[in-house]
Design a protein around this motif. Sequence first.
Motif, PDB file in Angstrom:
ATOM      1  N   ASN A 186       0.821  -1.204   0.000  1.00  0.00           N
ATOM      2  CA  ASN A 186       0.000   0.000   0.000  1.00  0.00           C
ATOM      3  C   ASN A 186       0.859   1.259   0.000  1.00  0.00           C
ATOM      4  O   ASN A 186       0.503   2.268  -0.622  1.00  0.00           O
ATOM      5  CB  ASN A 186      -0.946  -0.011   1.197  1.00  0.00           C
ATOM      6  N   ALA A 187       1.996   1.205   0.691  1.00  0.00           N
ATOM      7  CA  ALA A 187       2.915   2.347   0.680  1.00  0.00           C
ATOM      8  C   ALA A 187       3.453   2.575  -0.728  1.00  0.00           C
ATOM      9  O   ALA A 187       3.561   3.718  -1.196  1.00  0.00           O
ATOM     10  CB  ALA A 187       4.063   2.109   1.658  1.00  0.00           C
ATOM     11  N   VAL A 188       3.783   1.488  -1.427  1.00  0.00           N
ATOM     12  CA  VAL A 188       4.252   1.609  -2.807  1.00  0.00           C
ATOM     13  C   VAL A 188       3.131   2.133  -3.701  1.00  0.00           C
ATOM     14  O   VAL A 188       3.360   2.991  -4.567  1.00  0.00           O
ATOM     15  CB  VAL A 188       4.772   0.255  -3.330  1.00  0.00           C
ATOM     16  N   LEU A 189       1.913   1.643  -3.494  1.00  0.00           N
ATOM     17  CA  LEU A 189       0.779   2.087  -4.304  1.00  0.00           C
ATOM     18  C   LEU A 189       0.549   3.588  -4.155  1.00  0.00           C
ATOM     19  O   LEU A 189       0.265   4.279  -5.141  1.00  0.00           O
ATOM     20  CB  LEU A 189      -0.481   1.310  -3.901  1.00  0.00           C
ATOM     21  N   ARG A 190       0.677   4.106  -2.934  1.00  0.00           N
ATOM     22  CA  ARG A 190       0.522   5.547  -2.715  1.00  0.00           C
ATOM     23  C   ARG A 190       1.594   6.332  -3.452  1.00  0.00           C
ATOM     24  O   ARG A 190       1.315   7.348  -4.106  1.00  0.00           O
ATOM     25  CB  ARG A 190       0.554   5.863  -1.227  1.00  0.00           C
ATOM     26  N   ARG A 191       2.833   5.877  -3.353  1.00  0.00           N
ATOM     27  CA  ARG A 191       3.927   6.559  -4.051  1.00  0.00           C
ATOM     28  C   ARG A 191       3.736   6.485  -5.562  1.00  0.00           C
ATOM     29  O   ARG A 191       4.006   7.451  -6.285  1.00  0.00           O
ATOM     30  CB  ARG A 191       5.271   5.931  -3.661  1.00  0.00           C
ATOM     31  N   LEU A 192       3.275   5.343  -6.023  1.00  0.00           N
ATOM     32  CA  LEU A 192       3.035   5.155  -7.450  1.00  0.00           C
ATOM     33  C   LEU A 192       1.970   6.127  -7.945  1.00  0.00           C
ATOM     34  O   LEU A 192       2.139   6.769  -8.993  1.00  0.00           O
ATOM     35  CB  LEU A 192       2.603   3.712  -7.679  1.00  0.00           C
ATOM     36  N   ALA A 193       0.878   6.231  -7.211  1.00  0.00           N
ATOM     37  CA  ALA A 193      -0.186   7.155  -7.593  1.00  0.00           C
ATOM     38  C   ALA A 193       0.326   8.593  -7.658  1.00  0.00           C
ATOM     39  O   ALA A 193      -0.008   9.351  -8.581  1.00  0.00           O
ATOM     40  CB  ALA A 193      -1.344   7.042  -6.600  1.00  0.00           C
ATOM     41  N   GLN A 194       1.127   8.977  -6.688  1.00  0.00           N
ATOM     42  CA  GLN A 194       1.682  10.334  -6.680  1.00  0.00           C
ATOM     43  C   GLN A 194       2.562  10.590  -7.894  1.00  0.00           C
ATOM     44  O   GLN A 194       2.511  11.665  -8.506  1.00  0.00           O
ATOM     45  CB  GLN A 194       2.461  10.551  -5.381  1.00  0.00           C
ATOM     46  N   GLN A 195       3.365   9.588  -8.253  1.00  0.00           N
ATOM     47  CA  GLN A 195       4.259   9.736  -9.402  1.00  0.00           C
ATOM     48  C   GLN A 195       3.484   9.867 -10.713  1.00  0.00           C
ATOM     49  O   GLN A 195       3.776  10.748 -11.526  1.00  0.00           O
ATOM     50  CB  GLN A 195       5.198   8.535  -9.481  1.00  0.00           C
ATOM     51  N   VAL A 196       2.523   8.983 -10.927  1.00  0.00           N
ATOM     52  CA  VAL A 196       1.808   9.033 -12.202  1.00  0.00           C
ATOM     53  C   VAL A 196       0.962  10.293 -12.309  1.00  0.00           C
ATOM     54  O   VAL A 196       0.767  10.824 -13.408  1.00  0.00           O
ATOM     55  CB  VAL A 196       0.951   7.764 -12.430  1.00  0.00           C
ATOM     56  N   ALA A 197       0.479  10.795 -11.178  1.00  0.00           N
ATOM     57  CA  ALA A 197      -0.300  12.030 -11.206  1.00  0.00           C
ATOM     58  C   ALA A 197       0.583  13.241 -11.480  1.00  0.00           C
ATOM     59  O   ALA A 197       0.290  14.064 -12.348  1.00  0.00           O
ATOM     60  CB  ALA A 197      -1.055  12.205  -9.894  1.00  0.00           C
ATOM     61  N   SER A 198       1.691  13.352 -10.749  1.00  0.00           N
ATOM     62  CA  SER A 198       2.538  14.526 -10.878  1.00  0.00           C
ATOM     63  C   SER A 198       3.227  14.601 -12.234  1.00  0.00           C
ATOM     64  O   SER A 198       3.500  15.687 -12.755  1.00  0.00           O
ATOM     65  CB  SER A 198       3.590  14.548  -9.760  1.00  0.00           C
ATOM     66  N   ARG A 199       3.463  13.430 -12.846  1.00  0.00           N
ATOM     67  CA  ARG A 199       4.153  13.396 -14.141  1.00  0.00           C
ATOM     68  C   ARG A 199       3.196  13.215 -15.319  1.00  0.00           C
ATOM     69  O   ARG A 199       3.623  13.171 -16.473  1.00  0.00           O
ATOM     70  CB  ARG A 199       5.185  12.260 -14.133  1.00  0.00           C
ATOM     71  N   GLY A 200       1.920  13.128 -15.035  1.00  0.00           N
ATOM     72  CA  GLY A 200       0.926  13.020 -16.098  1.00  0.00           C
ATOM     73  C   GLY A 200       1.010  11.725 -16.893  1.00  0.00           C
ATOM     74  O   GLY A 200       0.642  11.689 -18.065  1.00  0.00           O
ATOM     75  N   LEU A 201       1.435  10.634 -16.245  1.00  0.00           N
ATOM     76  CA  LEU A 201       1.689   9.397 -16.973  1.00  0.00           C
ATOM     77  C   LEU A 201       0.418   8.653 -17.378  1.00  0.00           C
ATOM     78  O   LEU A 201       0.477   7.747 -18.217  1.00  0.00           O
ATOM     79  CB  LEU A 201       2.591   8.483 -16.148  1.00  0.00           C
ATOM     80  N   LEU A 202      -0.714   8.999 -16.781  1.00  0.00           N
ATOM     81  CA  LEU A 202      -1.974   8.374 -17.168  1.00  0.00           C
ATOM     82  C   LEU A 202      -2.902   9.355 -17.864  1.00  0.00           C
ATOM     83  O   LEU A 202      -4.095   9.105 -18.020  1.00  0.00           O
ATOM     84  CB  LEU A 202      -2.679   7.786 -15.945  1.00  0.00           C
ATOM     85  N   ASP A 203      -2.345  10.461 -18.320  1.00  0.00           N
ATOM     86  CA  ASP A 203      -3.157  11.461 -18.989  1.00  0.00           C
ATOM     87  C   ASP A 203      -3.275  11.144 -20.470  1.00  0.00           C
ATOM     88  O   ASP A 203      -2.315  10.692 -21.106  1.00  0.00           O
ATOM     89  CB  ASP A 203      -2.537  12.853 -18.836  1.00  0.00           C
ATOM     90  N   ALA A 204      -4.432  11.401 -21.027  1.00  0.00           N
ATOM     91  CA  ALA A 204      -4.665  11.119 -22.438  1.00  0.00           C
ATOM     92  C   ALA A 204      -3.737  11.908 -23.336  1.00  0.00           C
ATOM     93  O   ALA A 204      -3.379  11.472 -24.435  1.00  0.00           O
ATOM     94  CB  ALA A 204      -6.114  11.412 -22.793  1.00  0.00           C
ATOM     95  N   SER A 205      -3.304  13.072 -22.885  1.00  0.00           N
ATOM     96  CA  SER A 205      -2.454  13.922 -23.708  1.00  0.00           C
ATOM     97  C   SER A 205      -0.978  13.564 -23.604  1.00  0.00           C
ATOM     98  O   SER A 205      -0.129  14.166 -24.256  1.00  0.00           O
ATOM     99  CB  SER A 205      -2.638  15.393 -23.294  1.00  0.00           C
ATOM    100  N   GLY A 206      -0.670  12.577 -22.748  1.00  0.00           N
ATOM    101  CA  GLY A 206       0.732  12.190 -22.573  1.00  0.00           C
ATOM    102  C   GLY A 206       1.336  12.871 -21.377  1.00  0.00           C
ATOM    103  O   GLY A 206       0.749  13.756 -20.764  1.00  0.00           O
ATOM    104  N   GLY A 207       2.526  12.439 -20.973  1.00  0.00           N
ATOM    105  CA  GLY A 207       3.167  13.019 -19.798  1.00  0.00           C
ATOM    106  C   GLY A 207       4.658  13.099 -19.998  1.00  0.00           C
ATOM    107  O   GLY A 207       5.196  12.804 -21.059  1.00  0.00           O
ATOM    108  N   ALA A 208       5.301  13.549 -18.922  1.00  0.00           N
ATOM    109  CA  ALA A 208       6.757  13.729 -18.996  1.00  0.00           C
ATOM    110  C   ALA A 208       7.431  12.858 -17.970  1.00  0.00           C
ATOM    111  O   ALA A 208       6.861  12.548 -16.950  1.00  0.00           O
ATOM    112  CB  ALA A 208       7.096  15.186 -18.750  1.00  0.00           C
TER     113      ALA A 208
END
Length: 243
Positions: free
Chosen positions: A221-243
């Motif tokens: 769960n700790a990894v899942l929280r960190r993972l969510a933060q990373q994909v959100a902050s870097r836009g990795l699950l955004d339709a427009s792409g991320g960095a």
Amino acid sequence: MSSDRGAVQAAASRTAVIAALGSERATLARLAAAASRWSVVQSGPGPERAAQCAKAAVASGACALVSFGLAGGLATGVRAGTVILPRRVIMQRGAAFPVAADWHARLATLAATFAVDFGDLLTVPAALGSPAAKSAAATALAAVAVDMESAAIAAVAARARVPFVALRVVVDTQADQLPTGAEEWIDDRGNTRGGAALAAIARPREWLALWRLAQRYRQANAVLRRLAQQVASRGLLDASGGA
């Protein structure tokens, strides 16, 4: 980010992120950074519920589907806390669905921060609770991890011709025995049944399995929280792409 328990209101040009459990959904719902870019849906456990939510998301205009949450380990080298970013998700009967290559390449950059395995992810209709069952599945299908939703979501995405990716974190390893009745700890909506979980404490023979699972869950769960933060902050699950 909108958050819903079954009824999907995914806006056009947004990614629908489907999580089976309330705890998984809560991890994403805290992320205000993704407020305008994701629709988070709690499906409840199992392939049928996941497929229903995926169909509703597509019908409401979602432009991509993501399966997000926890998983069980099947391969001997896959440890608790390992991020599973499969190139394919497969069903027990052999159907296989490749993930969207460009989305996968974007997410693969997470390997610089997390322990990531890119092997196949198996979807089953019921949890594999014993080391023997996990080992048999790994041998038969060469999958590294298992869940109960991803392939069902992938099948909907394939029919709708929208991108799909899965992003999971391993809780129990191949060597771990799940406590008896663990599947009863979660209700049909994906919320925890506290009474059912507490009842396991009354069985001393389950204490070791309970203790081990609790340790694994905290780590995952700790990894899942960190993972969510990373994909959100870097836009990795955004339709427009991320960095």
